[in-house]
Design an enzyme around this catalytic site. Structure first.
Site, PDB file in Angstrom:
ATOM      1  N   HIS A   1       0.989  -1.076  -0.184  1.00 30.02           N
ATOM      2  CA  HIS A   1      -0.116  -0.015  -0.103  1.00 30.02           C
ATOM      3  C   HIS A   1       0.948   1.165  -0.103  1.00 30.02           C
ATOM      4  CE1 HIS A   1      -0.036   0.991   4.431  1.00 30.02           C
ATOM      5  NE2 HIS A   1       1.062   0.577   4.223  1.00 30.02           N
TER       6      HIS A   1
ATOM      7  N   CYS B   1       5.854   6.849   4.226  1.00 30.82           N
ATOM      8  CA  CYS B   1       4.857   6.173   3.824  1.00 30.82           C
ATOM      9  C   CYS B   1       4.068   6.445   2.603  1.00 30.82           C
ATOM     10  CB  CYS B   1       4.061   5.593   5.058  1.00 30.82           C
ATOM     11  SG  CYS B   1       4.806   4.929   6.170  1.00 30.82           S
TER      12      CYS B   1
ATOM     13  N   HIS C   1       4.988   0.251  -0.311  1.00 25.80           N
ATOM     14  CA  HIS C   1       5.601  -0.471   0.345  1.00 25.80           C
ATOM     15  C   HIS C   1       4.652  -1.719   0.877  1.00 25.80           C
ATOM     16  CE1 HIS C   1       4.015   2.394   3.214  1.00 25.80           C
ATOM     17  NE2 HIS C   1       3.761   1.258   4.149  1.00 25.80           N
TER      18      HIS C   1
ATOM     19  N   HIS D   1       3.656  -4.953   3.743  1.00 21.59           N
ATOM     20  CA  HIS D   1       3.599  -5.373   5.287  1.00 21.59           C
ATOM     21  C   HIS D   1       3.177  -6.968   5.242  1.00 21.59           C
ATOM     22  CE1 HIS D   1       4.070  -1.436   6.901  1.00 21.59           C
ATOM     23  NE2 HIS D   1       2.991  -1.029   6.101  1.00 21.59           N
TER      24      HIS D   1
ATOM     25  N   ASP E   1      -5.373 -10.447   0.637  1.00 22.97           N
ATOM     26  CA  ASP E   1      -4.177 -11.249   0.470  1.00 22.97           C
ATOM     27  C   ASP E   1      -3.251 -10.986  -0.875  1.00 22.97           C
ATOM     28  OD1 ASP E   1      -1.985 -12.724   1.504  1.00 22.97           O
ATOM     29  OD2 ASP E   1      -2.586 -14.481   0.686  1.00 22.97           O
ATOM     30  N   HIS E   2      -2.162 -10.401  -0.734  1.00 23.16           N
ATOM     31  CA  HIS E   2      -1.187 -10.517  -1.738  1.00 23.16           C
ATOM     32  C   HIS E   2      -2.008  -9.392  -2.766  1.00 23.16           C
ATOM     33  CE1 HIS E   2       0.854 -13.694  -0.183  1.00 23.16           C
ATOM     34  NE2 HIS E   2       1.993 -13.421  -1.462  1.00 23.16           N
TER      35      HIS E   2
ATOM     36  N   GLU F   1       0.002  -4.151  11.939  1.00 17.12           N
ATOM     37  CA  GLU F   1       0.549  -3.622  10.452  1.00 17.12           C
ATOM     38  C   GLU F   1       1.993  -3.939  10.536  1.00 17.12           C
ATOM     39  OE1 GLU F   1       1.618   0.557   9.544  1.00 17.12           O
ATOM     40  OE2 GLU F   1       0.663   0.197   7.615  1.00 17.12           O
TER      41      GLU F   1
HETATM   42  N1  LIG Z   1      -2.090   6.113  12.488  1.00 20.02           N
HETATM   43  C1  LIG Z   1      -1.317   5.519  11.780  1.00 20.02           C
HETATM   44  N2  LIG Z   1       0.059   5.877  11.346  1.00 20.02           N
HETATM   45  C2  LIG Z   1       0.604   5.360  10.631  1.00 20.02           C
HETATM   46  C3  LIG Z   1       0.014   4.178   9.979  1.00 20.02           C
HETATM   47  C4  LIG Z   1      -1.055   3.919  10.061  1.00 20.02           C
HETATM   48  O1  LIG Z   1      -1.685   2.924   9.502  1.00 20.02           O
HETATM   49  N3  LIG Z   1      -1.850   4.312  11.111  1.00 20.02           N
HETATM   50  N4  LIG Z   1       0.751   3.418   8.829  1.00 20.02           N
HETATM   51  C5  LIG Z   1       2.301   3.903   8.606  1.00 20.02           C
HETATM   52  C6  LIG Z   1       2.924   3.193   7.642  1.00 20.02           C
HETATM   53  O2  LIG Z   1       2.134   2.228   6.685  1.00 20.02           O
HETATM   54  C7  LIG Z   1       4.005   2.507   7.882  1.00 20.02           C
HETATM   55  O3  LIG Z   1       4.299   1.041   6.995  1.00 20.02           O
HETATM   56  C8  LIG Z   1       4.539   2.163   9.362  1.00 20.02           C
HETATM   57  O4  LIG Z   1       5.999   2.197   9.333  1.00 20.02           O
HETATM   58  P1  LIG Z   1       6.732   2.652  10.444  1.00 20.02           P
HETATM   59  O5  LIG Z   1       6.458   3.725  11.259  1.00 20.02           O
HETATM   60  O6  LIG Z   1       8.167   2.733  10.046  1.00 20.02           O
HETATM   61  O7  LIG Z   1       6.616   1.213  11.142  1.00 20.02           O
HETATM   62  P2  LIG Z   1       7.764   0.294  11.833  1.00 20.02           P
HETATM   63  O8  LIG Z   1       7.223  -0.663  12.890  1.00 20.02           O
HETATM   64  O9  LIG Z   1       8.065  -0.729  10.628  1.00 20.02           O
HETATM   65  O10 LIG Z   1       8.764   1.393  12.441  1.00 20.02           O
HETATM   66  P3  LIG Z   1       9.563   1.039  13.548  1.00 20.02           P
HETATM   67  O11 LIG Z   1      10.377   2.259  13.654  1.00 20.02           O
HETATM   68  O12 LIG Z   1      10.456  -0.087  13.560  1.00 20.02           O
HETATM   69  O13 LIG Z   1       8.484   0.956  14.818  1.00 20.02           O
HETATM   70  C9  LIG Z   1       2.793   5.027   9.220  1.00 20.02           C
HETATM   71  N5  LIG Z   1       1.898   5.573  10.385  1.00 20.02           N
HETATM   72 ZN   LIG Z   2       2.535   0.943   5.638  1.00 21.03          ZN
END
Ligand SMILES: Nc1nc2c(c(=O)[nH]1)N=C([C@H](O)[C@H](O)COP(=O)(O)OP(=O)(O)OP(=O)(O)O)CN2
Ligand SMILES: [Zn+2]
Length: 169
Positions: free
Chosen positions: A47, A66, A72, A74, A112-113, A158
């Site tokens: 997404h 993002c 990217h 998940h 999925d996918h 996520e």
């Molecule tokens: N309220 C929300 N905030 C964010 C969402 C969401 O769905 N709701 N999603 C994202 C992004 O999709 C992103 O993929 C998340 O990335 P990141 O913050 O880097 O997450 P990680 O757990 O991989 O990072 P860490 O730093 O290891 O915790 C962003 N925000």
């Molecule tokens: Zn994401």
């Protein structure tokens, strides 16, 4: 005459009183214990966080990395919780096999996918945040389940650190 009326009023009161106690005891005796049952499922999807309600600049500012144009991926984890009576005869709130089928239909088949933003109609006009995913799954399950009142919570991971819970509020 007056004393007979008073007597009848007392008698009626006592009959009601004891009948109520009887009903309460019967209710307690026949009451089934309630419990929570949870099933977990994982799916993979890609997404990009982008809102049609915001300008390109605002999107970049709001979603940062993002919002990258090529998106990217998940490996999502979804936990669905049901809450209800443990059936006296079956010992189950719901057969897990049925919940598995509902989750296949509500989660795996549409997402999925897939590219969530392009393949899932729900996200054409809404950002595919974890919050919106949880609402999407909740609504799908509600419309599919034969006992939708049992649905208690949808939890979406996520990443291992980013988690959303939705209870239909
Ligand atoms: N309220 C929300 N905030 C964010 C969402 C969401 O769905 N709701 N999603 C994202 C992004 O999709 C992103 O993929 C998340 O990335 P990141 O913050 O880097 O997450 P990680 O757990 O991989 O990072 P860490 O730093 O290891 O915790 C962003 N925000
Ligand atoms: Zn994401």
């Amino acid at each position: 005459m007056v004393s007979s009326r008073i007597y009848h009023r007392h008698l009626t009161f006592h009959i009601f009183f004891f009948f109520n106690i009887f009903l309460r005891i019967m209710g307690d005796l026949t009451k089934q214990p309630k419990g929570y049952m949870i099933r977990r499922m994982t799916f993979s999807a890609c997404h990009r966080l982008h809102s049609p309600m915001l300008s390109d600049e605002e999107n970049k500012e709001t979603f940062g990395k993002c919002n990258h144009i090529n998106g990217h991926g998940h490996n999502y984890i979804v936990k669905v919780t049901l809450f209800g009576e443990i059936n006296h005869n079956t010992g189950m709130i719901m057969n897990m096999t049925n919940l598995k089928k509902y989750m296949q239909q509500a989660i795996m088949i549409p997402m999925d996918h897939k590219n969530l933003d392009k393949d899932v109609e729900f996200f054409l006009m809404k950002p595919s945040t974890t919050e919106n995913l949880a609402v999407f799954i909740w609504q799908n399950l509600k419309s599919i389940m034969s006992e939708p009142e049992l649905l208690y919570e949808v939890e979406v991971y996520e990443t291992e650190n980013n988690i959303v819970k939705y209870r239909g509020e």
